[in-house]
Design a protein around this motif. Structure first.
Motif, PDB file in Angstrom:
ATOM      1  N   THR A   8       0.847  -1.187   0.000  1.00  0.00           N
ATOM      2  CA  THR A   8       0.000   0.000   0.000  1.00  0.00           C
ATOM      3  C   THR A   8       0.884   1.238   0.000  1.00  0.00           C
ATOM      4  O   THR A   8       2.069   1.174   0.381  1.00  0.00           O
ATOM      5  N   PRO A   9       0.340   2.391  -0.402  1.00  0.00           N
ATOM      6  CA  PRO A   9       1.140   3.624  -0.310  1.00  0.00           C
ATOM      7  C   PRO A   9       1.669   3.872   1.096  1.00  0.00           C
ATOM      8  O   PRO A   9       2.840   4.241   1.264  1.00  0.00           O
ATOM      9  N   ASP A  10       0.835   3.659   2.117  1.00  0.00           N
ATOM     10  CA  ASP A  10       1.300   3.881   3.492  1.00  0.00           C
ATOM     11  C   ASP A  10       2.391   2.894   3.873  1.00  0.00           C
ATOM     12  O   ASP A  10       3.326   3.241   4.606  1.00  0.00           O
ATOM     13  N   GLY A  11       2.291   1.664   3.392  1.00  0.00           N
ATOM     14  CA  GLY A  11       3.334   0.688   3.677  1.00  0.00           C
ATOM     15  C   GLY A  11       4.663   1.097   3.076  1.00  0.00           C
ATOM     16  O   GLY A  11       5.730   0.930   3.695  1.00  0.00           O
ATOM     17  N   ILE A  12       4.621   1.626   1.866  1.00  0.00           N
ATOM     18  CA  ILE A  12       5.848   2.112   1.223  1.00  0.00           C
ATOM     19  C   ILE A  12       6.402   3.310   1.984  1.00  0.00           C
ATOM     20  O   ILE A  12       7.612   3.428   2.200  1.00  0.00           O
TER      21      ILE A  12
END
Length: 202
Positions: A8-12
């Protein structure tokens, strides 16, 4: 059926925050990909450029910081609100060290001209609510919102704290517990200057 995205964007951005804490402005997209255990193209799929990636991290961190700052600035007693806003700086940086380091990656005006599209728009306006809250606090505390008084409020509420915490953020040093008291005392002293206008001599 399309396969769900692995990251996910937040994970990245979480991975980017870890890399930034280690390498600061030397961090690269490849470093983030290594942290995630994936090829760089997986990161570029979500963030087209290095500045889009690390600029998004900066923006997320600033927005997180603003939550408590805006709450403090809205306090019913304007003097106490200003001091609480100042103390929020070391408190946030101590509790959210990765976000605090990420906020030092860029200056807002530089980043706004480095990225494009919606990200550039979001960066350009990220401080609007804080600026409005500072103006309102100045009006409540001093009954005026001239340029010098607004600058004084900014120093008391934010810049004072930034200056005192910065030396701890990227060094292997814990922020001492007395730092909050030092920020509060400095903030109160700075605010007192505004009680005897005019601020400009001559």
């Amino acid at each position: 059926m399309a396969r769900p995205a692995r990251f996910t964007p937040d994970g990245i951005l979480d991975a980017a925050a870890l890399v930034v804490a280690q390498r600061w402005r030397d961090a690269t997209v490849a470093d983030v990909a290594t942290q995630l255990g994936t090829p760089p193209n997986s990161v570029y799929y979500r963030f087209a450029t290095k500045d889009a990636l690390f600029g998004s991290l900066w923006l997320r961190s600033v927005r997180r910081f603003h939550v408590g700052l805006l709450e403090a600035l809205a306090g019913s007693d304007p003097h106490e609100a200003a001091v609480a806003a100042a103390v929020h700086v070391p408190a946030f940086c101590r509790a959210h060290r990765l976000d605090a380091i990420a906020m030092t990656l860029y200056r807002q005006q530089d980043l706004a001209h480095t990225v494009s599209g919606q990200l550039a728009e979001d960066v350009a306006h990220v401080n609007d609510r804080v600026r409005d809250a500072m103006v309102e606090l100045s009006r409540r505390r001093y009954g005026r919102t001239d340029e010098d008084t607004l600058a004084l409020v900014a120093v008391a509420c934010q810049e004072n704290g930034y200056g005192l915490v910065r030396r701890y953020l990227r060094a292997d040093l814990d922020m001492p517990p007395w730092l909050d008291q030092a920020v509060a005392a400095a903030s109160a002293g700075i605010l007192a200057i505004g009680d005897t206008p005019p601020l400009r001599a001559g």
